[in-house]
Enzyme design. Structure first.
Site, mmCIF file in Angstrom:
data_model
loop_
_atom_site.group_PDB
_atom_site.id
_atom_site.type_symbol
_atom_site.label_atom_id
_atom_site.label_comp_id
_atom_site.label_asym_id
_atom_site.label_seq_id
_atom_site.Cartn_x
_atom_site.Cartn_y
_atom_site.Cartn_z
ATOM 1 N N HIS A 98 5.193 -6.693 1.004
ATOM 2 C CA HIS A 98 5.428 -5.258 0.852
ATOM 3 C C HIS A 98 4.238 -4.506 0.276
ATOM 4 O O HIS A 98 4.158 -3.285 0.435
ATOM 5 C CB HIS A 98 6.663 -5.015 -0.020
ATOM 6 C CG HIS A 98 7.941 -5.195 0.730
ATOM 7 N ND1 HIS A 98 8.658 -6.364 0.703
ATOM 8 C CD2 HIS A 98 8.619 -4.366 1.558
ATOM 9 C CE1 HIS A 98 9.734 -6.237 1.469
ATOM 10 N NE2 HIS A 98 9.724 -5.041 2.013
ATOM 11 N N GLY A 99 3.359 -5.184 -0.404
ATOM 12 C CA GLY A 99 2.219 -4.439 -0.931
ATOM 13 C C GLY A 99 1.309 -5.290 -1.776
ATOM 14 O O GLY A 99 1.704 -6.352 -2.276
#
Lengths: 469, 372
Positions: A321-322
């Site tokens: 996700h990041g």
């Protein structure tokens, strides 16, 4: 380009559909490819090069895997193909993060930090790289034949409805539909309805409640009420934002004759974290289950190996996700929760709890972990957790209360009711007795869609949260 | 007993309508979507801005971002949609766009009065430092400075705030501002007692506007004049006489109504229609050898500059002397003073006193964030 914009709705989509339906079936993949590149290139033309390179690379190595004379050579080709794809993802998504951490270590050691360029994160890279990798693995496993038509394959990777925020599609699920699919008014109508639903979820709910999150969480001293409200509203916002996008993607797919797999299945009624991950972003959790968890051995090699495998998947979900420590910790927390549940199952301590307790306890952890998801950095997250624990007082901050509008209050309540009433409603809809009457109730989406377009005009630009991933 | 079977004719009669109804409802969303898309593209193609391509790099997405911004701004039906949403917002949720708070009984308040400034103390100190600098600059020219603070409308009419009670950080704001000014040795006039007292005589603020009514302006002017006289300023109090005349009534387009985009339903949905008297103040003892000097200069915001409230007229009448109005509309609190000091006004007119009208809501705003 973003679905919830006037430009997409009133220029791109009508022009695309008009040409699409005028063309013979054989030419439609080429048109999808062209339009998808235009859709992506609207953000930045230069990153189409990377996009094309990932596509070409995967096509070539897919061919090599398929034509390899031995399994060992095929495996080597698979590894090279995967390294190429993951290297591009690693560089574009994690280079800055790696450099920041390296510099932090160098500073601690008293050395001079390294000054290098900043890498721009191409939108949707996590999605299309995962699609490309799944293709290579499926070819290696002989689940699917290597694509023999580059344009069909390119159109699969680029397919604009799911290009920048999923669902993550697998070639083996779509290859037959590229060769043959039906285009009927029923399907188009079903897709239109689904698109309208997603559009309303995004514009009327997610965008409306989004300012409450910033207002409550991101100030110096969030009180307990601020922090809990903000974390809860963000939990709603991300669901309506992301599932709204998925609905639009699935709806657009149907308009083009494709049937994509579902990406959400009422995740907030889950009674355990394990169940939550089987209901939330199913295309990602399914991908990791199939291409990582099972190859690692799944739950077939004993208790501790199962814990390790589950933890690996959860941490990777976080990192996917990041590129920030917040996402690493997010993954670790979910790992811990999943391992706890697995351990209880192994030791026989897992007991079926009443639904309300199961849902409430799952949501408690989901909401708490969401703080890491929404916080721009670890220090902000720590500050919000301090708020959650009551370090800055209990009641709503006085500058927060008056800034939450009546419409936002209504939408927070509506969204909460929707999340818990929708499963029961759909169950009712599925019963034959009421089916025809209840199906027509979905027609209410049409005026809501017009209202959502009106609201879109009244509000500023509204980007999707999942573009960042 | 078996029910009689329907005849072929009966079946045929029923069948088409049933099939048509079912088909229609099944196809309806698709047809509806096609209609929306068709209408959308027709409007877009008829709009000239659709064909204007801006400059900038296409490679790095600058040109497309500009194009989309321009496209959104100039959409043919944008205003209709904005008013559609505005009507829903107001009719169903009793709210306007960001910037207005809907109170009770047709009262509206600007959210600026409730704005929270994370570093209000620093902003206050910065503004105070500027005021002291102005005071010293004027004093060097032999000019006195008096500050008057217009209280927030919400402070004067808290009973109409409805679900928006005054936040705690606003409650003490006026007192803090006043105390800070007095501590810095700035002569300041508190307008609250007079305005609160005058509420019983009539409305001192408009319901749909952020500003005071002519009655509020007159009340403030009288309180200011009394205060100045009581403080013993060396001014020619009452040496000239002024009279205010009323020339009918005019409709007020309240500035807060801009936050309620009600479109064509504005007349039907507008909560209240407000009017105000058209006032003009003139000197009544203007003879051949009358004194044309202006011993007082007024600097301030729209409370002073907007002629509709006639604050400067009321001030002339209350002081009994001429007043030069150097207030500006829409330029914040500091800019009007900066402009005044930069002009030749202080030298040419050489007033004895400068009244600087500030507002409670604008005072805590950092100088660099004020209006351009």
């Amino acid at each position: 380009m973003v679905f919830s914009t006037h430009l997409f709705l009133f220029v791109f989509l009508p022009l695309f559909l008009a040409v699409y339906y005028l063309l013979p079936f054989k030419a439609r993949s080429a048109w999808i490819l062209f339009a998808s590149y235009a859709f992506y290139g609207w953000w930045r033309v230069d990153f189409l090069g990377l996009f094309f390179a990932v596509t070409l690379w995967s096509f070539i190595w897919g061919k090599r895997i398929a034509s390899a004379p031995t399994q060992a050579i095929a495996k080597r080709a698979l590894i090279i193909g995967m390294i190429g794809n993951f290297a591009s993802l690693g560089y574009f998504k994690y280079f800055n993060f790696g450099l920041e951490n390296l510099n932090a270590i160098l500073q601690v050691l008293g050395s001079r930090p390294i000054s290098l360029w900043q890498v721009i994160l191409p939108i949707g890279i996590s999605f299309y790289v995962f699609q490309a990798v799944s293709y290579l693995i499926d070819v290696y496993r002989k689940d699917v034949e290597a694509a023999d038509n580059f344009w069909d394959f390119s159109a699969f990777i680029a397919l604009f409805p799911q290009l920048i925020a999923g669902p993550i599609l697998r070639y083996k699920d779509l290859v037959d539909q590229f060769k043959s699919r039906s285009h009927t008014m029923e399907k188009f109508s079903e897709g239109s309805m689904r698109f309208m639903m997603g559009f309303c979820k995004k514009v009327l709910i997610a965008d409306a409640i989004s300012p409450v999150v910033d207002l409550t969480l991101f100030h110096a001293t969030p009180t307990m009420a601020d922090a809990w409200l903000g974390a809860f509203v963000y939990t709603l916002q991300i669901f309506f934002d992301f599932s709204g996008y998925s609905d639009m993607a699935i709806g657009l797919g149907l308009m083009l004759g494709f049937r994509f797999k579902e990406n959400f299945n009422h995740p907030y009624i889950s009674r355990s974290i394990g169940e939550f991950w089987r209901r939330w972003h199913m295309s990602l959790s399914g991908w990791l289950r199939e291409y990582l968890y099972y190859p690692l051995g799944g739950n077939r090699h004993g208790q501790y190996r199962t814990y390790f495998n589950a933890a690996t998947v959860m941490i990777l979900i976080g990192i996917w996700h990041g590129a920030d420590w917040t996402f690493v910790i997010y993954g670790c927390i979910h790992s811990a929760l999943v391992i706890r549940e697995r351990h209880w199952i192994y030791t026989g301590r897992w007991k079926e709890r009443p639904a309300i307790i199961g849902i409430a306890s799952t949501m408690f952890f989901v909401i708490l972990a969401r703080v890491l998801f929404v916080s721009p950095d670890i220090f902000t997250a720590i500050n919000v957790y301090k708020g959650i624990l009551g370090f800055y007082g209990l009641g709503l901050s006085s500058f927060v209360a008056w800034q939450i509008s009546n419409f936002q209050i209504f939408m927070i309540v509506f969204a909460t009711v929707f999340v818990y009433a929708a499963p029961a409603w759909l169950k009712l809809l599925d019963s034959h007795k009421q089916k025809s009457q209840l199906q027509h109730s979905f027609l209410v989406l049409m005026p809501l869609f017009v209202l959502a377009i009106a609201k879109l005009s009244a509000q500023a630009f509204s980007p999707f949260l999942y573009f960042n991933f | 007993m078996l029910e009689p079977s329907p005849t072929t004719t009966q079946v045929l009669r029923r069948l088409p309508s049933r099939i048509n109804a079912a088909l229609f409802l099944t196809y309806l969303p698709g047809l509806f979507m096609l209609l929306i898309l068709l209408l959308g593209i027709v409007f877009v193609l008829l709009n000239s801005s659709t064909y204007q391509w801006p400059g900038g790099s296409l490679i790095k997405g600058e040109a497309t971002a500009r194009y989309e911004k321009q496209f959104n701004e100039q959409l043919a039906f944008k205003e209709s949609f904005i008013s559609t949403w505005g009507i829903i917002d107001y009719a169903l949720f009793k709210q306007g766009r960001d910037g207005v708070l809907t109170g009770t009984e047709g009262w509206f308040f600007t959210s600026e009065e409730f704005t929270y400034y994370a570093d209000e103390a620093t902003a206050l100190a910065e503004k105070l430092a500027y005021i002291v600098q102005v005071r010293d600059e004027l004093a060097a020219q032999g000019i006195d400075l008096v500050i008057t603070l217009v209280p927030a409308k919400a402070r004067v009419y808290p009973e109409y705030l409805g679900r928006f009670p005054m936040p705690d950080y606003v409650q003490a704001r006026y007192d803090l501002e006043l105390a800070a000014l007095e501590e810095a040795g700035i002569k300041t006039v508190d307008l609250r007692p007079a305005l609160l007292k005058a509420k019983s005589e009539g409305q001192v603020f408009f319901k749909t506007d952020t500003h005071w009514t002519p009655l509020g302006a007159k009340t403030a002017a009288q309180a200011l004049a009394q205060d100045l006289e009581a403080r013993g300023f060396a001014l020619p109090f009452g040496e000239s006489s002024f009279a205010t005349e009323e020339a009918g009534m005019m409709k007020l387009e309240g500035d807060l109504m801009k936050f309620l985009p009600l479109g064509r339903l504005k007349a039907q949905l507008s909560p209240v229609s407000e009017q105000l008297p058209v006032l003009s103040t003139a000197q009544t003892n203007l003879g051949l050898f009358a004194d044309n000097s202006r011993p007082v200069t007024l600097v301030g915001t729209s409370y002073s500059a907007d002629e509709r409230w006639n604050f400067v007229g009321a001030l002339k009448e209350s002081l009994g002397m001429n007043v030069l109005n150097a207030a500006l509309v829409g330029r914040g609190e500091v800019k009007p003073m900066q402009d005044y000091l930069a002009s030749d006004n202080p030298v040419v007119n050489k007033p004895n006193l400068v009244i600087w009208q500030l507002s409670e809501r604008g005072f805590p705003m950092p100088i660099n964030e004020e209006y351009p």
